[in-house]
Design a protein around this motif. Structure first.
Motif, mmCIF file in Angstrom:
data_model
loop_
_atom_site.group_PDB
_atom_site.id
_atom_site.type_symbol
_atom_site.label_atom_id
_atom_site.label_comp_id
_atom_site.label_asym_id
_atom_site.label_seq_id
_atom_site.Cartn_x
_atom_site.Cartn_y
_atom_site.Cartn_z
ATOM 1 N N ILE A 135 30.685 31.371 48.910
ATOM 2 C CA ILE A 135 29.049 31.765 49.623
ATOM 3 C C ILE A 135 28.735 31.445 50.914
ATOM 4 O O ILE A 135 28.292 32.028 51.224
ATOM 5 C CB ILE A 135 28.371 31.530 49.113
ATOM 6 N N PRO A 138 30.279 34.618 55.502
ATOM 7 C CA PRO A 138 29.672 35.386 55.049
ATOM 8 C C PRO A 138 29.965 37.354 54.948
ATOM 9 O O PRO A 138 29.751 38.289 55.133
ATOM 10 C CB PRO A 138 28.970 35.645 56.930
ATOM 11 N N CYS A 141 31.126 38.333 51.712
ATOM 12 C CA CYS A 141 29.224 38.521 51.065
ATOM 13 C C CYS A 141 29.022 39.253 51.400
ATOM 14 O O CYS A 141 28.530 40.708 50.865
ATOM 15 C CB CYS A 141 28.070 37.525 51.880
ATOM 16 N N ARG A 142 29.330 40.023 52.650
ATOM 17 C CA ARG A 142 29.040 41.176 53.513
ATOM 18 C C ARG A 142 30.059 42.115 52.287
ATOM 19 O O ARG A 142 29.934 43.344 52.124
ATOM 20 C CB ARG A 142 30.095 41.596 54.661
ATOM 21 N N TYR A 174 20.834 31.551 51.815
ATOM 22 C CA TYR A 174 21.026 32.127 50.604
ATOM 23 C C TYR A 174 19.935 33.293 51.196
ATOM 24 O O TYR A 174 20.374 34.661 50.275
ATOM 25 C CB TYR A 174 20.346 31.665 49.132
ATOM 26 N N ARG A 177 21.897 35.562 53.155
ATOM 27 C CA ARG A 177 22.831 36.313 52.718
ATOM 28 C C ARG A 177 22.198 37.558 51.951
ATOM 29 O O ARG A 177 22.364 38.784 51.840
ATOM 30 C CB ARG A 177 23.584 35.751 51.634
ATOM 31 N N SER A 178 21.235 37.406 51.434
ATOM 32 C CA SER A 178 20.460 38.130 50.531
ATOM 33 C C SER A 178 20.346 39.376 51.560
ATOM 34 O O SER A 178 20.246 40.909 51.612
ATOM 35 C CB SER A 178 19.071 37.587 49.792
ATOM 36 N N ASP A 180 20.663 39.713 54.676
ATOM 37 C CA ASP A 180 21.939 41.113 55.340
ATOM 38 C C ASP A 180 22.653 42.231 53.924
ATOM 39 O O ASP A 180 22.956 43.232 54.581
ATOM 40 C CB ASP A 180 22.449 40.093 55.974
ATOM 41 N N ASN A 181 22.836 41.457 53.147
ATOM 42 C CA ASN A 181 23.559 42.091 52.585
ATOM 43 C C ASN A 181 23.138 43.110 51.045
ATOM 44 O O ASN A 181 23.733 43.987 50.181
ATOM 45 C CB ASN A 181 24.854 41.586 51.511
#
Length: 262
Positions: A135, A138, A141-142, A174, A177-178, A180-181
């Motif tokens: 995680i 990045p 994650c993308r 977190y 990440r949520s 952005d993706n």
């Protein structure tokens, strides 16, 4: 469509980890339960026999509760050891995901890098597994977002003492990440000790592009962190998140330079 998701913040590093997990799971009628990384390995134990016992337990719980249960074990293959997330649904193994970025200490123990991020479905929803340190990358994650993941499972070991800064704001990662993706994340950590004897804490949470709907109260306590996630809302947000489509890939070619030998 809504899914009820739970991070099982159980005791880890002890023979009582299974009992702790069962006690927490019995508190909620959830669609998906995620256990912490390495939750079932007592201090000093990274044996394949414990891996087998853990897989049998995951299978049994998912069958008895007619739900989805996910947890990590160490698996041995011809080319070495892997830290692998196993996902069971109604007693059937439906997906596995190798950790793609094992830490330096894991690599010193012989745990190898996974090769590919997989996507799998539960209840018609697309899931991915990013295991602990995965995680923190990045770019990976993308990739999960570009592959269409709607929920990411993130089993972790959160060390009580860390060299990383801003520990009290780590949960913001977190949400980022949520956001952005365009997916929800279930982060499950445990309180106790790793199999190497390092003290760890829970810090479990659930994030969505809208925020953090559920978060641990006490990082040292047994807790079940649960939230109902609206999949329709995630799918709608994905359509308007233009960074998922309007990417100048030539501008990010440098990301392919360097890396670890694994």
């Amino acid at each position: 469509m809504k899914l009820r998701l739970s991070a099982v913040q159980c005791r880890v590093g002890t023979e009582k980890a299974f009992d702790s997990a069962v006690k927490l799971i019995s508190q909620s009628d959830s669609d998906v339960y995620l256990l912490p990384e390495y939750f079932s390995y007592p201090v000093g134990d990274m044996s394949i026999s414990t891996s087998r016992k853990t897989l049998e337990w995951l299978e049994s719980v998912s069958r008895e509760l007619s739900t989805a249960v996910a947890g990590n074990v160490i698996v041995k293959r011809e080319d070495g050891l892997y830290n692998t997330l196993h996902v069971y649904h109604d007693g059937e193994l439906i997906a596995t995901q190798d950790k793609l970025h094992p830490t330096r200490s894991e690599r010193e123990l012989g745990i190898k890098c996974g090769r590919k991020l997989e996507i799998f479905e539960i209840y018609g929803v697309r899931f991915a597994g990013l295991i602990c340190a995965d995680i923190l990358y990045p770019e990976l994650c993308r990739v999960a977002g570009l592959k269409g993941a709607e929920i990411v499972l993130n089993p972790v070991v959160s060390f009580k003492k860390s060299e990383l800064p801003a520990q009290e704001f780590r949960y913001c990662l977190y949400f980022t990440r949520s956001f952005d993706n365009a997916y929800a994340i279930v982060k499950a950590g445990g309180a106790g000790f790793t199999f190497l004897g390092d003290e760890c804490v829970g810090r479990s949470l659930i994030s969505t592009p809208d925020g953090i709907p559920a978060k641990f109260r006490d990082e040292n306590a047994e807790e079940l962190i649960t939230a109902e996630v609206d999949i329709r809302r995630i799918r709608e947000y994905r359509k308007v998140n233009y960074s998922m489509q309007d990417r100048n890939v030539r501008a990010i070619e440098d990301i392919l330079d360097g890396g670890i030998e694994c």
